[in-house]
Scaffold this motif. Structure first.
Motif, PDB file in Angstrom:
ATOM      1  N   GLN A 164       0.828  -1.208   0.000  1.00  0.00           N
ATOM      2  CA  GLN A 164       0.000   0.000   0.000  1.00  0.00           C
ATOM      3  C   GLN A 164       0.862   1.258   0.000  1.00  0.00           C
ATOM      4  O   GLN A 164       0.543   2.233  -0.674  1.00  0.00           O
ATOM      5  N   SER A 165       1.967   1.222   0.739  1.00  0.00           N
ATOM      6  CA  SER A 165       2.808   2.417   0.823  1.00  0.00           C
ATOM      7  C   SER A 165       3.471   2.718  -0.526  1.00  0.00           C
ATOM      8  O   SER A 165       3.780   3.862  -0.834  1.00  0.00           O
ATOM      9  N   ILE A 166       3.667   1.701  -1.337  1.00  0.00           N
ATOM     10  CA  ILE A 166       4.326   1.888  -2.635  1.00  0.00           C
ATOM     11  C   ILE A 166       3.304   2.026  -3.763  1.00  0.00           C
ATOM     12  O   ILE A 166       3.428   2.885  -4.633  1.00  0.00           O
ATOM     13  N   ALA A 167       2.278   1.170  -3.737  1.00  0.00           N
ATOM     14  CA  ALA A 167       1.396   1.058  -4.903  1.00  0.00           C
ATOM     15  C   ALA A 167      -0.072   1.343  -4.598  1.00  0.00           C
ATOM     16  O   ALA A 167      -0.910   1.235  -5.482  1.00  0.00           O
ATOM     17  N   GLY A 168      -0.374   1.655  -3.335  1.00  0.00           N
ATOM     18  CA  GLY A 168      -1.753   1.968  -2.994  1.00  0.00           C
ATOM     19  C   GLY A 168      -2.619   0.765  -2.691  1.00  0.00           C
ATOM     20  O   GLY A 168      -3.656   0.878  -2.063  1.00  0.00           O
ATOM     21  N   ARG A 169      -2.216  -0.388  -3.171  1.00  0.00           N
ATOM     22  CA  ARG A 169      -2.929  -1.629  -2.851  1.00  0.00           C
ATOM     23  C   ARG A 169      -1.977  -2.806  -2.968  1.00  0.00           C
ATOM     24  O   ARG A 169      -0.888  -2.683  -3.533  1.00  0.00           O
ATOM     25  N   GLN A 170      -2.421  -3.939  -2.445  1.00  0.00           N
ATOM     26  CA  GLN A 170      -1.555  -5.117  -2.501  1.00  0.00           C
ATOM     27  C   GLN A 170      -1.558  -5.731  -3.909  1.00  0.00           C
ATOM     28  O   GLN A 170      -2.581  -5.749  -4.592  1.00  0.00           O
ATOM     29  N   PHE A 171      -0.405  -6.203  -4.305  1.00  0.00           N
ATOM     30  CA  PHE A 171      -0.256  -6.994  -5.521  1.00  0.00           C
ATOM     31  C   PHE A 171       0.263  -8.367  -5.115  1.00  0.00           C
ATOM     32  O   PHE A 171       0.762  -8.550  -4.014  1.00  0.00           O
ATOM     33  N   ARG A 172       0.130  -9.308  -6.038  1.00  0.00           N
ATOM     34  CA  ARG A 172       0.693 -10.631  -5.762  1.00  0.00           C
ATOM     35  C   ARG A 172       1.422 -11.133  -6.998  1.00  0.00           C
ATOM     36  O   ARG A 172       1.086 -10.727  -8.125  1.00  0.00           O
ATOM     37  N   GLY A 173       2.401 -11.986  -6.775  1.00  0.00           N
ATOM     38  CA  GLY A 173       3.129 -12.568  -7.895  1.00  0.00           C
ATOM     39  C   GLY A 173       2.173 -13.375  -8.753  1.00  0.00           C
ATOM     40  O   GLY A 173       1.429 -14.199  -8.245  1.00  0.00           O
ATOM     41  N   THR A 557      -2.039   6.051  -5.150  1.00  0.00           N
ATOM     42  CA  THR A 557      -1.090   6.648  -4.214  1.00  0.00           C
ATOM     43  C   THR A 557      -1.217   8.165  -4.297  1.00  0.00           C
ATOM     44  O   THR A 557      -1.825   8.678  -5.236  1.00  0.00           O
ATOM     45  N   PRO A 558      -0.625   8.894  -3.329  1.00  0.00           N
ATOM     46  CA  PRO A 558      -0.721  10.357  -3.384  1.00  0.00           C
ATOM     47  C   PRO A 558      -0.253  10.935  -4.723  1.00  0.00           C
ATOM     48  O   PRO A 558      -0.844  11.893  -5.223  1.00  0.00           O
ATOM     49  N   THR A 559       0.782  10.362  -5.336  1.00  0.00           N
ATOM     50  CA  THR A 559       1.286  10.907  -6.604  1.00  0.00           C
ATOM     51  C   THR A 559       0.688  10.207  -7.824  1.00  0.00           C
ATOM     52  O   THR A 559       0.959  10.614  -8.960  1.00  0.00           O
ATOM     53  N   GLY A 560      -0.072   9.158  -7.606  1.00  0.00           N
ATOM     54  CA  GLY A 560      -0.608   8.383  -8.729  1.00  0.00           C
ATOM     55  C   GLY A 560       0.442   7.480  -9.358  1.00  0.00           C
ATOM     56  O   GLY A 560       0.195   6.809 -10.349  1.00  0.00           O
ATOM     57  N   LYS A 561       1.639   7.504  -8.787  1.00  0.00           N
ATOM     58  CA  LYS A 561       2.731   6.662  -9.312  1.00  0.00           C
ATOM     59  C   LYS A 561       3.116   5.609  -8.274  1.00  0.00           C
ATOM     60  O   LYS A 561       2.652   5.652  -7.127  1.00  0.00           O
ATOM     61  N   LEU A 562       3.970   4.706  -8.681  1.00  0.00           N
ATOM     62  CA  LEU A 562       4.540   3.758  -7.726  1.00  0.00           C
ATOM     63  C   LEU A 562       5.607   4.509  -6.940  1.00  0.00           C
ATOM     64  O   LEU A 562       6.530   5.076  -7.532  1.00  0.00           O
ATOM     65  N   GLU A 563       5.478   4.523  -5.612  1.00  0.00           N
ATOM     66  CA  GLU A 563       6.302   5.415  -4.802  1.00  0.00           C
ATOM     67  C   GLU A 563       7.452   4.680  -4.110  1.00  0.00           C
ATOM     68  O   GLU A 563       7.272   4.053  -3.070  1.00  0.00           O
ATOM     69  N   LEU A 564       8.634   4.783  -4.705  1.00  0.00           N
ATOM     70  CA  LEU A 564       9.828   4.280  -4.021  1.00  0.00           C
ATOM     71  C   LEU A 564      10.090   5.152  -2.794  1.00  0.00           C
ATOM     72  O   LEU A 564      10.598   4.695  -1.783  1.00  0.00           O
ATOM     73  N   SER A 566       7.912   7.042  -0.303  1.00  0.00           N
ATOM     74  CA  SER A 566       6.492   7.026   0.043  1.00  0.00           C
ATOM     75  C   SER A 566       6.038   8.364   0.611  1.00  0.00           C
ATOM     76  O   SER A 566       6.474   8.770   1.697  1.00  0.00           O
ATOM     77  N   GLU A 567       5.171   9.029  -0.129  1.00  0.00           N
ATOM     78  CA  GLU A 567       4.642  10.305   0.361  1.00  0.00           C
ATOM     79  C   GLU A 567       3.723  10.080   1.563  1.00  0.00           C
ATOM     80  O   GLU A 567       3.609  10.935   2.433  1.00  0.00           O
ATOM     81  N   LEU A 568       3.079   8.926   1.594  1.00  0.00           N
ATOM     82  CA  LEU A 568       2.221   8.612   2.738  1.00  0.00           C
ATOM     83  C   LEU A 568       3.051   8.536   4.020  1.00  0.00           C
ATOM     84  O   LEU A 568       2.696   9.121   5.050  1.00  0.00           O
ATOM     85  N   ILE A 569       4.184   7.828   3.938  1.00  0.00           N
ATOM     86  CA  ILE A 569       5.041   7.719   5.129  1.00  0.00           C
ATOM     87  C   ILE A 569       5.642   9.079   5.458  1.00  0.00           C
ATOM     88  O   ILE A 569       5.756   9.443   6.630  1.00  0.00           O
ATOM     89  N   ALA A 570       5.982   9.847   4.417  1.00  0.00           N
ATOM     90  CA  ALA A 570       6.523  11.195   4.666  1.00  0.00           C
ATOM     91  C   ALA A 570       5.516  12.017   5.466  1.00  0.00           C
ATOM     92  O   ALA A 570       5.897  12.746   6.391  1.00  0.00           O
ATOM     93  N   SER A 571       4.233  11.870   5.174  1.00  0.00           N
ATOM     94  CA  SER A 571       3.261  12.695   5.894  1.00  0.00           C
ATOM     95  C   SER A 571       2.922  12.139   7.277  1.00  0.00           C
ATOM     96  O   SER A 571       2.923  12.883   8.245  1.00  0.00           O
ATOM     97  N   VAL A 572       2.663  10.823   7.380  1.00  0.00           N
ATOM     98  CA  VAL A 572       2.308  10.311   8.722  1.00  0.00           C
ATOM     99  C   VAL A 572       3.524  10.218   9.637  1.00  0.00           C
ATOM    100  O   VAL A 572       3.382  10.209  10.859  1.00  0.00           O
ATOM    101  N   GLY A 573       4.721  10.172   9.048  1.00  0.00           N
ATOM    102  CA  GLY A 573       5.925   9.998   9.853  1.00  0.00           C
ATOM    103  C   GLY A 573       6.567  11.314  10.274  1.00  0.00           C
ATOM    104  O   GLY A 573       7.670  11.315  10.822  1.00  0.00           O
ATOM    105  N   GLU A 574       5.874  12.400  10.016  1.00  0.00           N
ATOM    106  CA  GLU A 574       6.448  13.698  10.363  1.00  0.00           C
ATOM    107  C   GLU A 574       6.752  13.759  11.858  1.00  0.00           C
ATOM    108  O   GLU A 574       5.902  13.433  12.691  1.00  0.00           O
TER     109      GLU A 574
END
Lengths: 714, 170
Positions: A164-173, A557-564, A566-574
């Protein structure tokens, strides 16, 4: 012996013997599997089980654990009736009471506590397994509380959160149908999921390459892997960064995909610089040459898919970042949202990525209370707070003890197991401080002995349940026998209780069968049709999402991209120095001194005949490994002067247990492996209670400093 | 019925024990009072620092020239002419243990009542078109009951070769 007696002895089904074959599922391990079982029944008694031929995933086979279902069902310590505590907490003295009495007591106490302290002062908790969770979650809501919590505070959620932090949702192989390369991190699939392992064998026959990352030699590294990277425990993150370093340096990544769909690549690239092959070798113990070989194979594969486990990697305090670093490799190689790479998951009924919708979401959400106090643990793991709709079980004991930010006075528990908690006495002590504890379980456990009321639950063979599978399949199992003694299914208990609690939940009050009907009311199938079918039915509503849709629409995700980054962590981890937008590398040990505790404990690495504590008392399985034993490397055994079968103490900064010795060179020298959940040797005592991943709250079971001493030697 | 034998593919077997448990389920064996019919073992060898596992699942080997048949003073054991399996009728068993002492694999076991019991290749199941319980469960199809003429000797050869290496400490 007559001919008929001979047939009965051999358990041959048919009119002559009166043996019927009924269809259920094995609920011993994860809902990701839940293999179909044929249950041979005569006179309301189970005679044996076999895998159901043609069943999705399992195909008629069973693992060691699944083969033991009959003895799991008929365990000697089954709870027979509802019980009321008459002794001290923990003493195990109870009197039998009726269901009506039990429900009345529970309703009176819970409603009383709600009136005095508010609805959030009651926590609704479930351990393993997961089949009735929607009912418990709805119940918590109907009661007016967000305090629904589960064993997922230590299982699978961290992997989902990393995605979720990278792609907004879970993916699987998308393993491994369309891939040409497979990388299994902490993957011992031959022991844990034979159906996946069978898929990998087929993949190899088609020419696919398999790389397995594991600190141990396992059946999977030996029989499936083309390349095994045998790294030091807890260094998976560094290994992933080492691969990233080589991929970027040599152009073995998808620059076009990165430019279009990836956020934070520059920062990622810069951080990867220090993970030279030599530095990575120093940290992980994996040779620079092997690292290069894998980086090239991986980076140049047309399609690469992964196995990203629900526990082994994330059971390190650096596990969340390791998981993110592993996923990041799939990002930079352009394998996310792609057939043969990683495909998006849209989970529905009890976590199944089944490809159709049920009414589960409405079932839970329609009763969500407004204006509630936030769940237990809020603020402790800020990323958890924004991503997970559950209280965090690792903060339950603290909140009970401290009563802040608000008191927790009662726990209504299903399958609560103190052995899951690091330093398990801590949770028991906290539970003893509650005004009221209800424990529902199949068998009498240590946690049950601390409860005011104990309720008897039943196994999968004694109930009927809905079960969805990938590929659009839905099942409703047959009740094979009546529940033993006075046991009931967990979901039925919850429906009954809703009537006594008088919550105005008219659907739950109608009973379990009606709730099941509601959950599938949007589908063109009935419970009867499902139950009449020998195999799960494929739903007409099956409409799987196609990989690639999110590339076009933008990722969630916040940027609509895959986030290496993570803007989400940047905001909640302030303001939090322990949370970083990049999956930075750090060591995963606890704070104990290396000098005093020179060895590394890995608690819980899987063995074929056990699952947590639930199978230790099943004699068929226990006969395969009778004595709780630590796996020691021959070099360590020689140094400690111990031989196979000797007794040793295994100690960490937080506790000590006495166990047997099994000598094997499977792991690396200095690493010791101990399975968990034994009452007489509970390795969770050795896991410090504050040894938690700051992102996810997952305990670092798999990396704790320890020492081993021969019993009787000073 | 043709002559049959158990065949183990040690490349696929992981000694998980599913076969042993399925056998106990089929034959109502309580391992707390009776030695089970089937056992799994993992033998570990280390060569040049690399670890190798040899995985084995073993029960009665249904020897062609079965010493247990000769050893039983009551004639309980016999070779089934149709399949070549070593079968038994323990009605007359006096619990003397001669069979298990004669058996090179220690295969015969004894019920709580002292009567000999052992793997009979799930004879009755097979007569009704069902595989032996151990074969039926095996998640990797490593264990099979095959017709002797179809058996690939090479599979047991691999197991035996590895066993000899393990035995000699190489």
């Amino acid at each position: 012996m007559t001919e008929t007696e001979k047939l009965i002895k051999a358990k041959i089904p048919g009119e002559e013997t009166g043996i019927e074959v009924k269809h259920s599922l094995c609920d011993i391990c994860t809902p990701g599997l839940h293999c179909g079982i044929d249950v041979y029944v005569k006179d309301d008694t189970v005679l044996k089980v076999e895998g159901t031929p043609g069943y999705p995933g399992s195909g008629g086979k069973l693992c060691t654990k699944g083969a033991s279902n009959r003895q799991y069902l008929y365990r000697k310590n089954r709870i027979k009736t509802p019980l009321r505590r008459i002794g001290e907490r923990g003493e195990g003295k109870f009197e039998e009471i009726s269901w009506d009495e039990a429900y009345k007591i529970i309703a009176e106490r819970l409603n009383g506590i709600k009136k005095e302290f508010g609805p959030e002062s009651v926590a609704w908790y479930t351990g393993y397994t997961k089949w009735f969770r929607p009912w418990l979650h709805r119940m918590a809501h109907s009661f007016g509380s967000l305090n629904y919590g589960t064993e997922s505070s230590v299982c699978n959620t961290a992997t989902v959160m990393a995605w979720q932090s990278i792609a907004g949702r879970q993916f699987r192989g998308d393993l491994p149908r369309n891939s040409d390369f497979f990388i299994g991190w902490g993957c011992n699939t031959m022991v844990n999921s034979y159906s996946q392992a069978r898929g990998l064998f087929a993949f190899k026959e088609r020419g696919g390459k398999v790389v397995i990352i594991d600190p141990r030699d396992t059946p999977t590294t030996q029989k499936i892997a083309d390349i095994h990277l045998k790294l030091h425990p807890g260094t998976d993150g560094a290994l992933a960064w080492g691969l990233a370093h080589l991929m970027i340096k040599n152009g073995w990544y998808d620059a076009e995909f990165v430019a279009e769909h990836v956020h934070g690549f520059e920062a990622y690239k810069e951080y990867a610089e220090k993970f030279t092959p030599e530095e990575t070798e120093r940290i992980t113990g994996v040779s620079a040459a092997k690292l290069r070989e894998v980086a090239q194979l991986y980076g140049q594969a047309k399609q690469a898919s992964t196995y990203l486990p629900s526990a082994s990697i994330t059971h390190h305090v650096n596990g969340f970042n390791s998981m993110r670093a592993m996923i990041s490799l799939q990002v930079i190689t352009g394998n996310v949202d792609k057939a043969g790479g990683e495909v998006p998951m849209y989970t529905d009924l009890i976590y199944a990525d089944c490809g159709f919708k049920t009414m589960q979401h409405d079932f839970i959400e329609s009763r969500r209370p407004a204006d509630c106090k936030p769940p237990i643990g809020t603020g402790k793991f800020p990323l958890w707070d924004v991503l997970v709709d559950e209280f965090h079980a690792m903060d339950l004991a603290r909140q009970i003890e401290e009563g802040t930010p608000y008191p927790v006075k009662a726990v209504m528990a299903f399958g609560l197991n103190n052995r899951m908690f690091p330093e398990p006495d801590t949770i028991l002590k906290a539970l003893d401080r509650l005004d009221f504890l209800v424990a529902t379980d199949i068998v009498m456990t240590e946690a049950c002995r601390h409860a005011d009321i104990v309720l008897p639950a039943c196994t999968s063979m004694e109930r009927s349940e809905l079960k969805a599978y990938g590929g659009g399949f839905l099942n409703c199992t047959q009740q094979c026998i009546k529940p033993l003694y006075e046991a009931k299914s967990d979901a039925e208990i919850l429906c009954d209780l809703s009537r006594y609690l008088d919550l105005g939940d008219t659907l739950m009050e109608k009973g379990y069968e009606e709730t099941m009907k509601y959950i599938i009311s949007n589908l063109s199938v009935s419970l009867e049709e499902l139950r009449d079918s020998r195999l799960p039915l494929r739903m007409k509503e099956f409409a799987p999402h196609k990989p690639g849709e999110l590339r076009e629409k933008g990722f969630e995700t916040p940027t609509g991209k895959l986030e290496l980054w993570s803007e989400l962590i940047a905001s909640v981890g302030e303001g939090r120095t322990d949370l970083h937008p990049l999956p930075i590398w750090s060591e995963g040990f606890d704070a104990a001194s290396e000098e005093e505790f020179p060895m590394t404990l890995i608690a819980g690495a899987r063995i074929p005949n056990a699952l947590h504590s639930r199978l230790h008392e099943v004699p068929w399985l226990r006969s395969l490994r009778r004595i709780p034993s630590v796996d020691l490397h021959p070099e360590d055994a020689a140094r400690l002067e111990v031989k196979e079968g000797d007794r040793v103490t295994l100690a960490s900064a937080s506790g000590e247990i006495e166990v047997g010795v099994h000598i094997t060179a499977a792991g690396l020298p200095g690493d010791v492996y101990m399975y968990h959940g034994y009452e007489e040797a509970d390795v969770s005592r050795l896991i410090p209670k504050d040894h938690l991943d700051p992102y996810t709250g997952f305990p670092g079971y798999n990396q704790v400093r320890c020492k081993v001493k021969k019993v009787g030697v000073k | 019925m043709k002559q049959v034998m158990f065949e183990l593919d040690s490349e696929k077997c992981i000694s998980c024990g599913a076969c042993a448990v399925a056998c106990m389920d089929q034959n109502d064996i309580d391992p707390e009072v009776q030695v089970p019919f089937r056992h799994v073992h993992t033998l570990e060898t280390v060569e040049n620092g690399n670890v190798f596992y040899t995985n084995i699942s073993m029960a009665c080997m249904h020897c062609t020239d079965a010493p247990c048949v000769q050893a039983c003073p009551k004639g309980c054991l016999s070779k089934d002419p149709a399949t070549g399996l070593t079968v038994y009728d323990n009605t007359g068993c006096i619990g003397c243990h001669s069979c298990v002492m004669a058996c090179p694999f220690g295969a015969p076991t004894f019920s709580a009542a002292g009567k000999m019991m052992k793997c009979d290749g799930c004879m009755t199941r097979r007569e009704h078109g069902m595989e032996p319980a151990c074969v039926r469960v095996c998640p990797f199809d490593a264990l099979k009951l095959v017709e002797v003429e179809d058996a690939s000797e090479n599979k047991w050869d691999k197991v035996m070769k590895r066993l000899r290496q393990t035995g000699s400490g190489k």
